[in-house]
Design a protein around this motif. Structure first.
Motif, PDB file in Angstrom:
ATOM      1  N   THR A   1       1.249  -0.808   0.057  1.00  0.00           N
ATOM      2  CA  THR A   1       0.447  -0.109  -0.083  1.00  0.00           C
ATOM      3  C   THR A   1       0.811   1.120  -0.201  1.00  0.00           C
ATOM      4  O   THR A   1       2.086   1.325   0.779  1.00  0.00           O
ATOM      5  CB  THR A   1      -0.852  -0.272   1.080  1.00  0.00           C
ATOM      6  OG1 THR A   1      -1.298  -1.196   1.076  1.00  0.00           O
ATOM      7  CG2 THR A   1      -1.541   1.268   1.183  1.00  0.00           C
ATOM      8  N   VAL A   2       0.362   2.238  -1.148  1.00  0.00           N
ATOM      9  CA  VAL A   2       1.401   3.179  -0.857  1.00  0.00           C
ATOM     10  C   VAL A   2       0.206   4.965  -0.669  1.00  0.00           C
ATOM     11  O   VAL A   2      -0.767   4.387  -1.313  1.00  0.00           O
ATOM     12  CB  VAL A   2       1.965   3.314  -2.629  1.00  0.00           C
ATOM     13  CG1 VAL A   2       2.847   2.351  -2.437  1.00  0.00           C
ATOM     14  CG2 VAL A   2       0.901   3.442  -3.589  1.00  0.00           C
ATOM     15  N   GLN A   3       1.045   5.817  -0.139  1.00  0.00           N
ATOM     16  CA  GLN A   3       0.259   6.819   0.390  1.00  0.00           C
ATOM     17  C   GLN A   3       0.433   7.176  -1.279  1.00  0.00           C
ATOM     18  O   GLN A   3       1.364   7.890  -1.185  1.00  0.00           O
ATOM     19  CB  GLN A   3       0.680   7.884   1.658  1.00  0.00           C
ATOM     20  CG  GLN A   3      -0.599   8.490   1.323  1.00  0.00           C
ATOM     21  CD  GLN A   3      -1.427   8.254   1.950  1.00  0.00           C
ATOM     22  OE1 GLN A   3      -1.937   7.326   2.236  1.00  0.00           O
ATOM     23  NE2 GLN A   3      -2.581   8.905   1.578  1.00  0.00           N
TER      24      GLN A   3
ATOM     25  N   GLU B   1      -1.232  10.378  -4.086  1.00  0.00           N
ATOM     26  CA  GLU B   1      -2.180  12.190  -3.889  1.00  0.00           C
ATOM     27  C   GLU B   1      -3.680  12.124  -3.601  1.00  0.00           C
ATOM     28  O   GLU B   1      -4.530  12.949  -3.194  1.00  0.00           O
ATOM     29  CB  GLU B   1      -1.810  13.194  -4.697  1.00  0.00           C
ATOM     30  CG  GLU B   1      -0.476  13.649  -5.756  1.00  0.00           C
ATOM     31  CD  GLU B   1       0.162  14.544  -6.911  1.00  0.00           C
ATOM     32  OE1 GLU B   1      -0.899  14.216  -7.976  1.00  0.00           O
ATOM     33  OE2 GLU B   1       0.861  14.557  -6.530  1.00  0.00           O
TER      34      GLU B   1
ATOM     35  N   GLY C   1      -4.508   9.355  -1.473  1.00  0.00           N
ATOM     36  CA  GLY C   1      -5.177   9.117  -1.262  1.00  0.00           C
ATOM     37  C   GLY C   1      -4.274   6.831  -1.092  1.00  0.00           C
ATOM     38  O   GLY C   1      -3.572   6.957  -1.719  1.00  0.00           O
ATOM     39  N   GLU C   2      -4.700   6.287  -0.077  1.00  0.00           N
ATOM     40  CA  GLU C   2      -3.949   5.009  -0.144  1.00  0.00           C
ATOM     41  C   GLU C   2      -4.141   4.490  -1.526  1.00  0.00           C
ATOM     42  O   GLU C   2      -5.534   4.417  -1.801  1.00  0.00           O
ATOM     43  CB  GLU C   2      -3.733   3.786   0.779  1.00  0.00           C
ATOM     44  CG  GLU C   2      -3.928   4.168   2.387  1.00  0.00           C
ATOM     45  CD  GLU C   2      -4.058   3.977   4.107  1.00  0.00           C
ATOM     46  OE1 GLU C   2      -4.576   2.883   3.503  1.00  0.00           O
ATOM     47  OE2 GLU C   2      -3.691   3.910   4.213  1.00  0.00           O
ATOM     48  N   GLN C   3      -3.152   3.945  -1.995  1.00  0.00           N
ATOM     49  CA  GLN C   3      -3.295   3.066  -3.287  1.00  0.00           C
ATOM     50  C   GLN C   3      -2.492   1.166  -3.513  1.00  0.00           C
ATOM     51  O   GLN C   3      -1.290   1.901  -2.531  1.00  0.00           O
ATOM     52  CB  GLN C   3      -3.407   3.213  -4.904  1.00  0.00           C
ATOM     53  CG  GLN C   3      -3.595   4.845  -5.147  1.00  0.00           C
ATOM     54  CD  GLN C   3      -3.144   5.610  -5.879  1.00  0.00           C
ATOM     55  OE1 GLN C   3      -2.232   5.831  -6.052  1.00  0.00           O
ATOM     56  NE2 GLN C   3      -4.267   5.898  -6.757  1.00  0.00           N
TER      57      GLN C   3
END
Length: 264
Positions: free
Chosen positions: A169-171, A173, A175-177
């Motif tokens: 999971t990456v943060q 622009e 939100g979390e993706q």
């Protein structure tokens, strides 16, 4: 766009090639295939995962967390970590398969690294391949031989259900993706193998591949740090360009390469 052509005396007999001095050609590669031979060194610098290739998996260097961005290449084209994957070290060359299944050496004619007068010749005056080309061919031949071994190891890991989806999971622009399409070794399943299965995996070289992948995951946080550094460097670059366009650029910028460095 790359334009790889088979090296022949008819096409390249009077030409020369130059060594690359920048890695901008790899700047859009979020992933790069690796072979088992590379993993012990690669794991010290970058996260390693697996990606699906047909019905099998192959190890890959995880160089970015978004399509089209290689965080290991700086804005000035420098490679930012100690290990450089084999395909990049061999650029502008690569191996390709003919319709008959033979492996042939090719060069990217769109690389800007071909010359009519300077650099290394492709062929000697007697028409035989120049020593530098022979060395490159030997390098890629070794890598291709190890690629089949790597494939066999991954098939064995797959046979014992040791390769599983890697939830990342990456943060961003928005939100979390979730990062899709990457796989990792299931450490619990590895530890639960029977003595016979563990010996089979070990004897095939699978334990080295598995532990290299597991240990490399510590570098995933480095990609987050690099993503932030890339964004800040890009912002600074755009600001400097705007100042230069307006004729307000101060001379101190001449001593600033507009790049960044980091330590692990």
């Amino acid at each position: 766009m790359a334009d790889f052509q088979v090296i022949t005396r008819e096409r390249h007999g009077l030409q020369y090639w130059l060594k690359h001095s920048t890695y901008t050609f790899a700047a859009s590669d979020a992933l790069c295939p690796l072979v088992a031979q590379e993993l012990p060194k690669a794991m010290l610098s970058m996260p390693i995962g697996f990606m699906a290739e047909g019905h099998c998996y192959i190890p890959v260097a995880v160089q970015g967390l978004a399509p089209g961005q290689n965080l290991l290449v700086g804005l000035d084209g420098r490679w930012l970590v100690p290990y450089i994957p084999a395909p990049y070290r061999g650029y502008p060359f690569r191996m390709a398969s003919t319709e008959q299944g033979e492996q042939v050496l090719c060069i990217d004619e769109a690389s800007g690294l071909l010359s009519e007068s300077a650099g290394e010749p492709f062929f000697d005056e007697d028409g035989t391949p120049h020593q530098s080309v022979v060395e490159i061919l030997n390098f890629f031949t070794q890598i291709e031989a190890n690629r089949q071994l790597t494939r066999n190891i991954c098939l064995l890991l797959q046979q014992y259900d040791l390769i599983q989806p890697w939830p990342i999971t990456v943060q961003g622009e928005q939100g979390e993706q979730q990062v899709e399409g990457l796989f990792r070794v299931d450490e619990m399943a590895l530890n639960a193998l029977s003595a016979e299965a563990l010996a089979e995996v070990r004897n095939a070289g699978g334990l080295t591949v598995a532990y290299c992948q597991l240990l490399s995951m510590q570098h995933l946080s480095t990609l987050g740090t690099l993503a932030q550094a890339h964004a800040e460097a890009k912002k600074d670059q755009l600001a400097h360009e705007a100042l230069a366009k307006n004729g307000e650029l101060h001379l101190g910028f001449m001593n600033d390469g507009g790049t960044f460095s980091f330590s692990q």
